[in-house]
Motif scaffolding. Structure first.
Motif, PDB file in Angstrom:
ATOM      1  N   PRO A   1     -14.056   8.282 -23.946  1.00 45.86           N
ATOM      2  CA  PRO A   1     -13.696   8.081 -22.897  1.00 45.86           C
ATOM      3  C   PRO A   1     -14.853   8.334 -22.174  1.00 45.86           C
ATOM      4  O   PRO A   1     -15.959   8.370 -22.332  1.00 45.86           O
ATOM      5  CB  PRO A   1     -13.545   9.880 -22.413  1.00 45.86           C
ATOM      6  CG  PRO A   1     -12.094  10.085 -24.036  1.00 45.86           C
ATOM      7  CD  PRO A   1     -13.413   9.661 -24.915  1.00 45.86           C
TER       8      PRO A   1
ATOM      9  N   ARG B   1     -10.243   4.525 -22.188  1.00 46.52           N
ATOM     10  CA  ARG B   1     -10.052   5.779 -21.067  1.00 46.52           C
ATOM     11  C   ARG B   1      -9.581   7.296 -21.959  1.00 46.52           C
ATOM     12  O   ARG B   1     -10.163   7.363 -22.934  1.00 46.52           O
ATOM     13  CB  ARG B   1      -8.184   4.918 -21.530  1.00 46.52           C
ATOM     14  CG  ARG B   1      -8.198   3.806 -21.227  1.00 46.52           C
ATOM     15  CD  ARG B   1      -6.758   2.905 -21.695  1.00 46.52           C
ATOM     16  NE  ARG B   1      -6.439   3.099 -23.115  1.00 46.52           N
ATOM     17  CZ  ARG B   1      -6.098   3.070 -23.154  1.00 46.52           C
ATOM     18  NH1 ARG B   1      -4.405   3.176 -23.283  1.00 46.52           N
ATOM     19  NH2 ARG B   1      -5.244   3.140 -24.860  1.00 46.52           N
ATOM     20  N   GLU B   2      -8.898   7.769 -21.655  1.00 45.88           N
ATOM     21  CA  GLU B   2      -8.602   9.660 -21.574  1.00 45.88           C
ATOM     22  C   GLU B   2      -8.101   9.469 -22.994  1.00 45.88           C
ATOM     23  O   GLU B   2      -7.091   8.934 -23.740  1.00 45.88           O
ATOM     24  CB  GLU B   2      -7.831  10.524 -20.306  1.00 45.88           C
ATOM     25  CG  GLU B   2      -8.754  10.873 -19.438  1.00 45.88           C
ATOM     26  CD  GLU B   2     -10.494  11.263 -20.139  1.00 45.88           C
ATOM     27  OE1 GLU B   2     -10.619  12.009 -20.328  1.00 45.88           O
ATOM     28  OE2 GLU B   2     -11.100  10.584 -19.031  1.00 45.88           O
ATOM     29  N   GLU B   3      -8.254  10.760 -23.499  1.00 44.57           N
ATOM     30  CA  GLU B   3      -7.976  10.137 -25.085  1.00 44.57           C
ATOM     31  C   GLU B   3      -6.049  10.293 -25.148  1.00 44.57           C
ATOM     32  O   GLU B   3      -5.678   9.818 -26.005  1.00 44.57           O
ATOM     33  CB  GLU B   3      -7.802  12.138 -25.758  1.00 44.57           C
ATOM     34  CG  GLU B   3      -8.236  12.210 -27.017  1.00 44.57           C
ATOM     35  CD  GLU B   3      -8.499  13.459 -27.954  1.00 44.57           C
ATOM     36  OE1 GLU B   3      -8.115  14.446 -28.228  1.00 44.57           O
ATOM     37  OE2 GLU B   3      -9.998  14.268 -27.394  1.00 44.57           O
TER      38      GLU B   3
ATOM     39  N   CYS C   1     -10.525  -0.287 -20.979  1.00 45.31           N
ATOM     40  CA  CYS C   1      -9.510   0.822 -20.617  1.00 45.31           C
ATOM     41  C   CYS C   1      -8.203  -0.023 -20.146  1.00 45.31           C
ATOM     42  O   CYS C   1      -7.466  -0.985 -20.928  1.00 45.31           O
ATOM     43  CB  CYS C   1     -10.576   1.190 -19.512  1.00 45.31           C
ATOM     44  SG  CYS C   1      -9.981   0.740 -17.445  1.00 45.31           S
TER      45      CYS C   1
ATOM     46  N   TYR D   1      -4.597   7.366 -24.628  1.00 44.68           N
ATOM     47  CA  TYR D   1      -5.112   6.489 -26.205  1.00 44.68           C
ATOM     48  C   TYR D   1      -4.242   6.952 -27.067  1.00 44.68           C
ATOM     49  O   TYR D   1      -3.551   6.318 -27.485  1.00 44.68           O
ATOM     50  CB  TYR D   1      -6.347   7.285 -27.098  1.00 44.68           C
ATOM     51  CG  TYR D   1      -7.425   6.156 -27.820  1.00 44.68           C
ATOM     52  CD1 TYR D   1      -7.720   4.538 -28.379  1.00 44.68           C
ATOM     53  CD2 TYR D   1      -6.404   6.811 -29.283  1.00 44.68           C
ATOM     54  CE1 TYR D   1      -7.469   4.383 -29.336  1.00 44.68           C
ATOM     55  CE2 TYR D   1      -6.766   5.965 -30.124  1.00 44.68           C
ATOM     56  CZ  TYR D   1      -7.737   5.036 -30.170  1.00 44.68           C
ATOM     57  OH  TYR D   1      -8.371   4.368 -31.283  1.00 44.68           O
ATOM     58  N   GLU D   2      -4.060   8.218 -27.280  1.00 47.62           N
ATOM     59  CA  GLU D   2      -2.700   8.684 -27.491  1.00 47.62           C
ATOM     60  C   GLU D   2      -1.429   8.525 -27.863  1.00 47.62           C
ATOM     61  O   GLU D   2      -0.593   7.813 -28.674  1.00 47.62           O
ATOM     62  CB  GLU D   2      -2.124  10.460 -27.999  1.00 47.62           C
ATOM     63  CG  GLU D   2      -4.024  10.238 -28.499  1.00 47.62           C
ATOM     64  CD  GLU D   2      -3.439  12.511 -28.254  1.00 47.62           C
ATOM     65  OE1 GLU D   2      -3.231  12.714 -27.919  1.00 47.62           O
ATOM     66  OE2 GLU D   2      -4.422  12.953 -29.173  1.00 47.62           O
TER      67      GLU D   2
ATOM     68  N   ASN E   1      -2.703   2.221 -28.301  1.00 44.69           N
ATOM     69  CA  ASN E   1      -4.350   1.754 -28.405  1.00 44.69           C
ATOM     70  C   ASN E   1      -3.794   0.391 -28.911  1.00 44.69           C
ATOM     71  O   ASN E   1      -2.655   0.018 -29.724  1.00 44.69           O
ATOM     72  CB  ASN E   1      -4.944   2.964 -29.106  1.00 44.69           C
ATOM     73  CG  ASN E   1      -4.494   3.410 -30.710  1.00 44.69           C
ATOM     74  OD1 ASN E   1      -4.778   2.278 -31.135  1.00 44.69           O
ATOM     75  ND2 ASN E   1      -3.836   4.739 -30.804  1.00 44.69           N
TER      76      ASN E   1
ATOM     77  N   ASP F   1     -12.767   1.839 -26.833  1.00 44.53           N
ATOM     78  CA  ASP F   1     -11.211   2.324 -25.206  1.00 44.53           C
ATOM     79  C   ASP F   1     -12.002   3.113 -24.951  1.00 44.53           C
ATOM     80  O   ASP F   1     -12.150   4.297 -25.284  1.00 44.53           O
ATOM     81  CB  ASP F   1     -10.429   2.407 -26.069  1.00 44.53           C
ATOM     82  CG  ASP F   1      -9.196   2.245 -25.015  1.00 44.53           C
ATOM     83  OD1 ASP F   1      -9.481   3.360 -24.286  1.00 44.53           O
ATOM     84  OD2 ASP F   1      -7.492   2.435 -25.639  1.00 44.53           O
TER      85      ASP F   1
ATOM     86  N   ASN G   1     -11.923   5.013 -29.944  1.00 44.84           N
ATOM     87  CA  ASN G   1     -11.666   5.719 -27.860  1.00 44.84           C
ATOM     88  C   ASN G   1     -13.414   7.076 -28.219  1.00 44.84           C
ATOM     89  O   ASN G   1     -12.824   7.774 -28.670  1.00 44.84           O
ATOM     90  CB  ASN G   1     -10.809   6.990 -28.755  1.00 44.84           C
ATOM     91  CG  ASN G   1     -10.242   7.802 -27.348  1.00 44.84           C
ATOM     92  OD1 ASN G   1      -9.941   8.462 -27.042  1.00 44.84           O
ATOM     93  ND2 ASN G   1     -10.359   6.488 -25.882  1.00 44.84           N
TER      94      ASN G   1
ATOM     95  N   SER H   1     -13.190   0.124 -17.605  1.00 48.18           N
ATOM     96  CA  SER H   1     -14.193  -0.394 -18.399  1.00 48.18           C
ATOM     97  C   SER H   1     -15.797  -0.830 -17.588  1.00 48.18           C
ATOM     98  O   SER H   1     -16.300  -1.387 -18.675  1.00 48.18           O
ATOM     99  CB  SER H   1     -13.717  -1.341 -19.564  1.00 48.18           C
ATOM    100  OG  SER H   1     -12.302  -2.016 -19.020  1.00 48.18           O
TER     101      SER H   1
END
Length: 101
Positions: free
Chosen positions: A41, A25-27, A64, A30-31, A34, A23, A39, A70
Motif C-alpha cells: 500500500p 492499493r490498500e490490502e 492502483c 487487493y484482496e 488483483n 500494486d 501488494n 501509483s
C-alpha cells in the motif's frame, strides 16, 4: 520513464513475462481483485523500500485503482533513485475494462 498502457501490461501478463510489478492499493482492495503484483500500500511504501531495492535499476511497474496513487508512488520512488518506474495509466479499472472488450 514513460508510463505503461493497460494494453501493453495485458500483453506482457498474457505472455507470462517476469518483471517487478507493485500494486499500491490498500490490502482490502487487493484482496477483492488483483493482477498478481506484489501488494505494498502507498502508505507503507517508504517503510518497504528494502523489498524493492533489487529493482532500483530495473523497470518497475506500479499500479492502483485508477492510476493516481501509483503516479504518486512513481514520483516517490524516483526521489529515492529508482530510474525506470512506469505507472499503469488508468489502473486496474482500465485494465478490467480492456478485458471486457
Amino acid at each position: 520513464m514513460e508510463d505503461i498502457t493497460v494494453e501493453e501490461l495485458k500483453e506482457r501478463l498474457d505472455n507470462k513475462e517476469e518483471f517487478p510489478f507493485v500494486d499500491v492499493r490498500e490490502e482490502w482492495e487487493y484482496e477483492e481483485d488483483n493482477l498478481g503484483a506484489l501488494n505494498i500500500p502507498l502508505g507503507q511504501l517508504a517503510a518497504s523500500l528494502d523489498e524493492l531495492e533489487e529493482y532500483k535499476d530495473q523497470e518497475l511497474v506500479v499500479h492502483c485503482r485508477s492510476g493516481a496513487r501509483s503516479a504518486n508512488a512513481k514520483k516517490f520512488l524516483e526521489t529515492k533513485g529508482y530510474t525506470k518506474v512506469r505507472n499503469v495509466l488508468g489502473g486496474i479499472m482500465a485494465y478490467r475494462e480492456l478485458e471486457e472488450e
